[in-house]
Design a protein around this motif. Structure first.
Motif, PDB file in Angstrom:
ATOM      1  N   ARG A   6      -1.401  37.125 -28.150  1.00 25.13           N
ATOM      2  CA  ARG A   6      -0.400  37.438 -29.161  1.00 25.13           C
ATOM      3  C   ARG A   6      -1.063  38.250 -30.269  1.00 25.13           C
ATOM      4  NH1 ARG A   6       0.951  32.197 -27.622  1.00 25.13           N
ATOM      5  NH2 ARG A   6       3.159  31.851 -27.156  1.00 25.13           N
ATOM      6  N   GLN A  15      -0.588  39.887 -34.207  1.00 24.99           N
ATOM      7  CA  GLN A  15       0.150  39.835 -35.455  1.00 24.99           C
ATOM      8  C   GLN A  15      -0.510  40.750 -36.477  1.00 24.99           C
ATOM      9  OE1 GLN A  15       1.506  35.838 -36.622  1.00 24.99           O
ATOM     10  NE2 GLN A  15       0.508  35.048 -34.797  1.00 24.99           N
ATOM     11  N   PRO A  49       4.765  42.865 -37.096  1.00 19.76           N
ATOM     12  CA  PRO A  49       3.677  42.917 -36.119  1.00 19.76           C
ATOM     13  C   PRO A  49       3.399  44.329 -35.624  1.00 19.76           C
ATOM     14  CG  PRO A  49       5.672  42.106 -35.082  1.00 19.76           C
ATOM     15  CD  PRO A  49       5.967  42.205 -36.556  1.00 19.76           C
ATOM     16  N   THR A  89       8.541  41.176 -28.080  1.00 21.74           N
ATOM     17  CA  THR A  89       8.692  40.566 -29.385  1.00 21.74           C
ATOM     18  C   THR A  89      10.107  40.008 -29.494  1.00 21.74           C
ATOM     19  OG1 THR A  89       8.312  40.903 -31.766  1.00 21.74           O
ATOM     20  CG2 THR A  89       9.414  42.691 -30.566  1.00 21.74           C
ATOM     21  N   GLY A 112       9.613  40.405 -34.895  1.00 21.54           N
ATOM     22  CA  GLY A 112       8.446  39.556 -35.123  1.00 21.54           C
ATOM     23  C   GLY A 112       8.578  38.268 -34.318  1.00 21.54           C
ATOM     24  N   CYS A 164       5.403  38.225 -33.723  1.00 26.77           N
ATOM     25  CA  CYS A 164       4.204  38.749 -33.081  1.00 26.77           C
ATOM     26  C   CYS A 164       4.610  39.625 -31.912  1.00 26.77           C
ATOM     27  CB  CYS A 164       3.314  37.606 -32.597  1.00 26.77           C
ATOM     28  SG  CYS A 164       4.091  36.573 -31.312  1.00 26.77           S
ATOM     29  N   ILE A 165       3.621  40.224 -31.298  1.00 28.43           N
ATOM     30  CA  ILE A 165       3.800  40.905 -30.017  1.00 28.43           C
ATOM     31  C   ILE A 165       2.997  40.134 -28.983  1.00 28.43           C
ATOM     32  CG2 ILE A 165       3.373  43.008 -28.698  1.00 28.43           C
ATOM     33  CD1 ILE A 165       3.564  44.517 -31.378  1.00 28.43           C
ATOM     34  N   ILE A 214       6.926  33.426 -27.102  1.00 29.61           N
ATOM     35  CA  ILE A 214       6.713  34.400 -28.180  1.00 29.61           C
ATOM     36  C   ILE A 214       6.578  33.704 -29.525  1.00 29.61           C
ATOM     37  CG2 ILE A 214       7.603  36.439 -29.370  1.00 29.61           C
ATOM     38  CD1 ILE A 214       9.030  37.225 -26.813  1.00 29.61           C
TER      39      ILE A 214
END
Length: 289
Positions: free
Chosen positions: A2, A4, A75, A160, A191, A193-194, A279
């Motif tokens: 992940r 961020q 992100p 995401t 968001g 994160c990815i 995610i």
């Protein structure tokens, strides 16, 4: 892994999460200021983003999880956010219910070509814990929780969460008003994160849920799964990139199947939380724009 983005003072830092620990990639490699730099470097090296990040981890300092939560930013900053519509049966039914021309949505749901439309620029996109916007000239505003595809030069590199906030009464009045119902200040959030494609081998079987609280009280909650999508992520990405001068970095939202009832109207002060399996949770406040 992940990925961020954190704002540490006035500086942006790319952080990788693996096995529950967070590592500051930018501190180890100042050239990696953001996800774009990681994706670009991986493309040049003809390697995966995870492989490139793994090479940096040994030199990257670990960050406390509390600092990650407090300093979290967008992100990724895509040049464009696009979205797809009528990809779930319930969204087709909801668009029919709000529209004076319902048959057109049936046609799209069953058609070979999906609905793909422009959603937001970077200036209209907010990150975790920022406020999304609802239009002051709309009386029926809704959040739309969606799985987001992250593309680098047209290739899918991660996933995401997105909130495709929409003015349903404006769109329902006339389909030609779709851009006004979809594109405005703070109309989109992404968001927290990815997640790399390596960590989500099948994006078409993820649980998804959304809740909305008002004055600390939950006023709406529902859940679904991306298994209900009638389009694949690859298909939607293919139609987005066809005959299109795509940017280096983009996010494509894949549609929603969590649709609040007709009496629900998103209001300033509400808090929207969207969770997608694998995610995380994207949380945003709401303000009038």
């Amino acid at each position: 892994m992940r990925y961020q983005q954190l704002m540490r003072g006035s500086e942006s830092h790319l952080v990788a999460e693996t096995d529950g620990a967070y590592y500051d990639l930018t501190a180890a490699k100042p050239e990696l200021e953001g996800f774009r730099d990681l994706a670009r470097s991986a493309s040049v090296a003809d390697a995966s983003i995870d492989a490139l990040a793994a090479d940096v981890l040994d030199d990257a300092p670990e960050i406390d999880a509390g600092d990650v939560a407090s300093d979290r930013d967008l992100p990724v900053v895509p040049e464009e956010v696009w979205a797809a519509g009528v990809t779930y049966q319930i969204s087709e039914q909801a668009r029919q219910a709000e529209s004076d021309t319902p048959d057109m949505y049936v046609d799209v749901y069953d058609a070979e070509r999906p609905e793909v439309f422009f959603k937001a620029t970077p200036s209209r996109t907010v990150g975790p814990n920022e406020d999304v916007g609802v239009r002051a000239d709309s009386e029926w505003n809704v959040p739309e929780p969606e799985l987001g595809i992250v593309l680098y030069r047209g290739d899918v590199v991660g996933y995401t969460i997105g909130n495709d906030v929409s003015s349903r009464d404006i769109e329902g009045e006339n389909p030609l008003y779709l851009p006004q119902a979809k594109v405005y200040d703070r109309c989109c959030s992404i968001g927290p994160c990815i997640v790399s494609t390596g960590d989500i081998p099948d994006p078409h079987d993820l649980s998804m849920s959304m809740s909305v609280t008002r004055d600390g009280v939950e006023i709406y909650a529902d859940e679904t799964s991306t298994i209900e999508m009638v389009r694949t992520c690859e298909e939607l990405a293919d139609y987005y990139t066809r005959h299109n001068a795509i940017p280096e970095l983009a996010v494509l939202l894949t549609g929603t199947s969590i649709v609040p009832d007709e009496g629900f109207d998103l209001t300033a002060g509400d808090v929207v939380s969207i969770d997608i399996e694998g995610i995380g949770t994207l949380t945003n406040g709401v303000r009038t724009v």
